[in-house]
Design a protein around this motif. Structure first.
Motif, PDB file in Angstrom:
ATOM      1  N   CYS A 142       0.860  -1.184   0.000  1.00 13.34           N
ATOM      2  CA  CYS A 142       0.000   0.000   0.000  1.00 13.34           C
ATOM      3  C   CYS A 142       0.898   1.237   0.000  1.00 13.34           C
ATOM      4  O   CYS A 142       1.880   1.288   0.750  1.00 13.34           O
ATOM      5  CB  CYS A 142      -0.911   0.019   1.228  1.00 13.34           C
ATOM      6  SG  CYS A 142      -2.073  -1.363   1.295  1.00 13.34           S
ATOM      7  N   ARG A 143       0.561   2.208  -0.826  1.00 13.96           N
ATOM      8  CA  ARG A 143       1.351   3.426  -0.916  1.00 13.96           C
ATOM      9  C   ARG A 143       0.500   4.633  -0.550  1.00 13.96           C
ATOM     10  O   ARG A 143      -0.707   4.652  -0.797  1.00 13.96           O
ATOM     11  CB  ARG A 143       1.914   3.606  -2.325  1.00 13.96           C
ATOM     12  CG  ARG A 143       2.970   2.573  -2.721  1.00 13.96           C
ATOM     13  CD  ARG A 143       3.464   2.846  -4.135  1.00 13.96           C
ATOM     14  NE  ARG A 143       4.589   2.020  -4.497  1.00 13.96           N
ATOM     15  CZ  ARG A 143       4.511   0.801  -5.018  1.00 13.96           C
ATOM     16  NH1 ARG A 143       3.314   0.263  -5.228  1.00 13.96           N
ATOM     17  NH2 ARG A 143       5.587   0.109  -5.321  1.00 13.96           N
ATOM     18  N   PHE A 144       1.145   5.638  -0.001  1.00 16.77           N
ATOM     19  CA  PHE A 144       0.467   6.898   0.301  1.00 16.77           C
ATOM     20  C   PHE A 144       1.498   8.018   0.213  1.00 16.77           C
ATOM     21  O   PHE A 144       2.715   7.768   0.205  1.00 16.77           O
ATOM     22  CB  PHE A 144      -0.189   6.854   1.685  1.00 16.77           C
ATOM     23  CG  PHE A 144       0.794   6.708   2.828  1.00 16.77           C
ATOM     24  CD1 PHE A 144       1.288   7.824   3.504  1.00 16.77           C
ATOM     25  CD2 PHE A 144       1.232   5.440   3.235  1.00 16.77           C
ATOM     26  CE1 PHE A 144       2.194   7.682   4.551  1.00 16.77           C
ATOM     27  CE2 PHE A 144       2.133   5.304   4.289  1.00 16.77           C
ATOM     28  CZ  PHE A 144       2.624   6.431   4.942  1.00 16.77           C
ATOM     29  N   THR A 145       1.031   9.248   0.152  1.00 21.72           N
ATOM     30  CA  THR A 145       1.909  10.404   0.016  1.00 21.72           C
ATOM     31  C   THR A 145       1.698  11.366   1.183  1.00 21.72           C
ATOM     32  O   THR A 145       0.554  11.606   1.595  1.00 21.72           O
ATOM     33  CB  THR A 145       1.638  11.134  -1.308  1.00 21.72           C
ATOM     34  OG1 THR A 145       1.836  10.219  -2.394  1.00 21.72           O
ATOM     35  CG2 THR A 145       2.572  12.312  -1.488  1.00 21.72           C
ATOM     36  N   VAL A 146       2.789  11.882   1.708  1.00 25.46           N
ATOM     37  CA  VAL A 146       2.717  12.950   2.699  1.00 25.46           C
ATOM     38  C   VAL A 146       2.656  14.269   1.933  1.00 25.46           C
ATOM     39  O   VAL A 146       3.580  14.566   1.150  1.00 25.46           O
ATOM     40  CB  VAL A 146       3.949  12.933   3.629  1.00 25.46           C
ATOM     41  CG1 VAL A 146       3.906  14.112   4.612  1.00 25.46           C
ATOM     42  CG2 VAL A 146       4.034  11.606   4.386  1.00 25.46           C
ATOM     43  N   PRO A 147       1.588  15.065   2.096  1.00 25.19           N
ATOM     44  CA  PRO A 147       1.469  16.319   1.329  1.00 25.19           C
ATOM     45  C   PRO A 147       2.683  17.223   1.526  1.00 25.19           C
ATOM     46  O   PRO A 147       3.259  17.302   2.614  1.00 25.19           O
ATOM     47  CB  PRO A 147       0.191  16.960   1.904  1.00 25.19           C
ATOM     48  CG  PRO A 147      -0.601  15.805   2.446  1.00 25.19           C
ATOM     49  CD  PRO A 147       0.411  14.822   2.960  1.00 25.19           C
ATOM     50  N   ASP A 148       3.072  17.908   0.449  1.00 27.34           N
ATOM     51  CA  ASP A 148       4.251  18.781   0.491  1.00 27.34           C
ATOM     52  C   ASP A 148       4.144  19.815   1.601  1.00 27.34           C
ATOM     53  O   ASP A 148       5.131  20.087   2.316  1.00 27.34           O
ATOM     54  CB  ASP A 148       4.425  19.499  -0.853  1.00 27.34           C
ATOM     55  CG  ASP A 148       4.837  18.552  -1.972  1.00 27.34           C
ATOM     56  OD1 ASP A 148       5.285  17.429  -1.647  1.00 27.34           O
ATOM     57  OD2 ASP A 148       4.708  18.927  -3.150  1.00 27.34           O
ATOM     58  N   GLU A 149       2.971  20.426   1.746  1.00 24.96           N
ATOM     59  CA  GLU A 149       2.795  21.473   2.756  1.00 24.96           C
ATOM     60  C   GLU A 149       2.980  20.912   4.156  1.00 24.96           C
ATOM     61  O   GLU A 149       3.609  21.545   5.014  1.00 24.96           O
ATOM     62  CB  GLU A 149       1.400  22.097   2.593  1.00 24.96           C
ATOM     63  CG  GLU A 149       1.125  23.291   3.484  1.00 24.96           C
ATOM     64  CD  GLU A 149       0.514  22.886   4.824  1.00 24.96           C
ATOM     65  OE1 GLU A 149       0.619  23.680   5.784  1.00 24.96           O
ATOM     66  OE2 GLU A 149      -0.055  21.773   4.898  1.00 24.96           O
TER      67      GLU A 149
ATOM     68  N   TRP B 157       4.838  18.292   4.923  1.00 21.48           N
ATOM     69  CA  TRP B 157       6.262  17.967   5.069  1.00 21.48           C
ATOM     70  C   TRP B 157       7.071  19.217   5.410  1.00 21.48           C
ATOM     71  O   TRP B 157       7.985  19.165   6.227  1.00 21.48           O
ATOM     72  CB  TRP B 157       6.766  17.312   3.791  1.00 21.48           C
ATOM     73  CG  TRP B 157       8.174  16.823   3.878  1.00 21.48           C
ATOM     74  CD1 TRP B 157       9.234  17.254   3.137  1.00 21.48           C
ATOM     75  CD2 TRP B 157       8.695  15.804   4.744  1.00 21.48           C
ATOM     76  NE1 TRP B 157      10.376  16.569   3.469  1.00 21.48           N
ATOM     77  CE2 TRP B 157      10.071  15.673   4.463  1.00 21.48           C
ATOM     78  CE3 TRP B 157       8.119  14.993   5.719  1.00 21.48           C
ATOM     79  CZ2 TRP B 157      10.883  14.772   5.129  1.00 21.48           C
ATOM     80  CZ3 TRP B 157       8.936  14.086   6.388  1.00 21.48           C
ATOM     81  CH2 TRP B 157      10.297  13.979   6.102  1.00 21.48           C
ATOM     82  N   ARG B 158       6.723  20.347   4.782  1.00 24.58           N
ATOM     83  CA  ARG B 158       7.428  21.592   5.097  1.00 24.58           C
ATOM     84  C   ARG B 158       7.188  22.004   6.549  1.00 24.58           C
ATOM     85  O   ARG B 158       8.129  22.439   7.238  1.00 24.58           O
ATOM     86  CB  ARG B 158       6.983  22.700   4.141  1.00 24.58           C
ATOM     87  CG  ARG B 158       7.545  22.563   2.726  1.00 24.58           C
ATOM     88  CD  ARG B 158       7.321  23.822   1.930  1.00 24.58           C
ATOM     89  NE  ARG B 158       5.893  24.057   1.686  1.00 24.58           N
ATOM     90  CZ  ARG B 158       5.232  23.598   0.631  1.00 24.58           C
ATOM     91  NH1 ARG B 158       5.866  22.867  -0.277  1.00 24.58           N
ATOM     92  NH2 ARG B 158       3.949  23.856   0.465  1.00 24.58           N
ATOM     93  N   ARG B 159       5.965  21.868   7.011  1.00 30.13           N
ATOM     94  CA  ARG B 159       5.659  22.216   8.406  1.00 30.13           C
ATOM     95  C   ARG B 159       6.408  21.305   9.371  1.00 30.13           C
ATOM     96  O   ARG B 159       6.919  21.762  10.400  1.00 30.13           O
ATOM     97  CB  ARG B 159       4.156  22.120   8.650  1.00 30.13           C
ATOM     98  CG  ARG B 159       3.363  23.264   8.011  1.00 30.13           C
ATOM     99  CD  ARG B 159       1.911  22.906   7.815  1.00 30.13           C
ATOM    100  NE  ARG B 159       1.275  22.475   9.056  1.00 30.13           N
ATOM    101  CZ  ARG B 159       0.236  21.639   9.109  1.00 30.13           C
ATOM    102  NH1 ARG B 159      -0.245  21.113   7.981  1.00 30.13           N
ATOM    103  NH2 ARG B 159      -0.297  21.299  10.259  1.00 30.13           N
ATOM    104  N   LEU B 160       6.479  20.029   9.052  1.00 21.08           N
ATOM    105  CA  LEU B 160       7.216  19.093   9.910  1.00 21.08           C
ATOM    106  C   LEU B 160       8.698  19.466   9.966  1.00 21.08           C
ATOM    107  O   LEU B 160       9.329  19.348  11.025  1.00 21.08           O
ATOM    108  CB  LEU B 160       7.054  17.660   9.388  1.00 21.08           C
ATOM    109  CG  LEU B 160       5.680  17.021   9.610  1.00 21.08           C
ATOM    110  CD1 LEU B 160       5.572  15.734   8.789  1.00 21.08           C
ATOM    111  CD2 LEU B 160       5.448  16.719  11.090  1.00 21.08           C
TER     112      LEU B 160
END
Length: 427
Positions: free
Chosen positions: A221-228, A230-233
């Motif tokens: 199973c694949r999923f994506t962490v949204p770019d916004e 990731w920047r906040r993290l």
């Protein structure tokens, strides 16, 4: 001519798994791969020479892993072996997907060097697909990005009449020999008391699998962490003087080990010293992180503990094979040959963006990674592997035994993981 060489500690760990579960490692499907798009013209003859150069540069690729008549497993390095470039015609997008699936799912015997297979798919639109495949016994994710860099360098040199990359990298046989050096032995011995304390009683903390079952078909199973997000993290990590990896680890622990005060998370590390960065080979290590909290729902406390434990583990990063005798109960669980699996330790890893780029200012071979979701996942001898791949986007890849971990369970954990990341980013 061939030379027998010792196995590294990392390889010995794999072979221990092979002895416990025959066919799990000495398996033509136990591979790692990377796929790239090439948007410019390619000279097939030059590419073939470049593949030869890469095989000549890395002795791991010229190594055959064989089981002899006495059932002992040995490694033999060949002095020279021609490269292997396999060329295919690819007509349309459907053919591209079939090509990528074929390159991942073909058989790659570990006893037939070179253990590097380069598939070139010539597409109807004038572009090409290039898939680099290696057997996992002599390679890992770090090696793949290195091999892609070396292939680009060799192609550029051959096309422009320059000398190909030489063999001045540390040889894999030398890496194996260094595993048993007196200085490394002292480092290992000094670290063992830490691990003995950390791993005391951890076998009893294994996570029950949702549906006890047998090894079989794997699901990805694949999923994506949204770019916004990731920047906040990233901003939160800097403010807390920690790393994005620690926050990902916190989210994994809070979701997969939800409600547990004592979580035990094996993480995969590159297992490399700086002198080994440019050597292809299987060098991965597992660090077992025991993350204990008073209140598992308190994300601040959990992330602080994850950071502390991770830093301490890396300070004591020595081969797992040498650590396991300090935890015999854990060893018995890891190498348990029972057909029905009831308990396990889900494994976590971060695959960072490649540190390698072509050395030429104007490389003649430009490799653009194919999006991960288009590539079938290779088979891994783990019950559940949760990978986070950081590149142009941050992609999560959850590979697990389909019979043990149902689709609904996996989707629930992924949703929980992303929810925890949101809460961490808002802290």
């Amino acid at each position: 001519m061939t030379t027998e060489i010792p196995f590294t500690y990392a390889q010995q760990l794999l072979l221990g798994l092979e002895l416990a579960v025959p066919g799990s490692v000495l398996n033509p499907a136990f591979i790692v791969r990377a796929a790239y798009r090439v948007a410019h013209d390619l000279d097939e003859d030059v590419l073939r020479q470049a593949v030869d150069d890469v095989v000549a540069r890395h002795d791991a690729l010229r190594t055959a892993v064989v089981r002899d008549a006495g059932q002992s497993i040995k490694a033999h390095v060949h002095d020279s072996v021609p490269g292997r470039l396999l060329v295919h015609d690819v007509d349309d997008v459907d053919d591209e997907d079939a090509f990528l699936a074929m390159a991942t799912n073909a058989a790659y015997p570990p006893d037939e060097p070179p253990l590097l297979w380069v598939h070139l798919g010539r597409c109807a639109d004038g572009t090409s697909l290039l898939v680099i495949v290696t057997h996992h016994l002599v390679s890992d994710a770090w090696s793949l990005t290195l091999l892609a860099r070396d292939l680009a360098d060799a192609y550029t040199a051959r096309l422009r009449g320059g000398p190909p990359p030489g063999s001045q990298v540390l040889g894999y046989a030398e890496v194996a020999a260094d595993d048993f050096s007196p200085s490394w032995e002292k480092t290992i011995t000094d670290a063992l008391p830490y691990w003995k304390d950390q791993l005391d009683g951890v076998a009893d903390l294994a996570l029950p699998v949702p549906t006890p079952g047998r090894r079989g078909e794997q699901r990805t199973c694949r999923f994506t962490v949204p770019d916004e997000l990731w920047r906040r993290l990233g901003r939160v990590a800097r403010r807390r003087r920690t790393t994005p990896f620690t926050l990902l680890l916190t989210a994994f622990t809070a979701s997969v080990w939800a409600g547990r005060r004592d979580a035990v998370v094996p993480i995969i590390t590159a297992g490399r010293k700086p002198s080994e960065w440019y050597t292809a080979g299987f060098m991965l290590n597992l660090l077992w992180l025991r993350i204990t909290t008073e209140n598992p729902g308190d994300l601040d406390e959990l992330s602080r503990r994850a950071d502390e434990v991770c830093r301490a583990a890396y300070r004591h990063d020595v081969p797992l094979l040498r650590v396991l005798p300090e935890a015999p109960d854990l060893t018995a669980l890891i190498f348990d040959p029972a057909e029905v699996v009831e308990r396990t330790f889900p494994v976590f890893q971060l695959i960072p963006k490649s540190p390698f780029a072509p050395t030429a200012d104007d490389p003649a071979l430009l490799l653009t990674p194919v999006p991960e979701e288009r590539q079938p996942a290779p088979v891994m001898p783990l019950h559940l592997l949760w990978s986070m791949r950081v590149d142009e986007e941050v992609v999560g890849i959850v590979s697990c035994e389909a019979e043990m971990f149902g689709q609904e369970w996996v989707e629930e954990k992924i949703a929980g993981f992303l929810s925890v990341l949101e809460r961490l980013a808002d802290a």
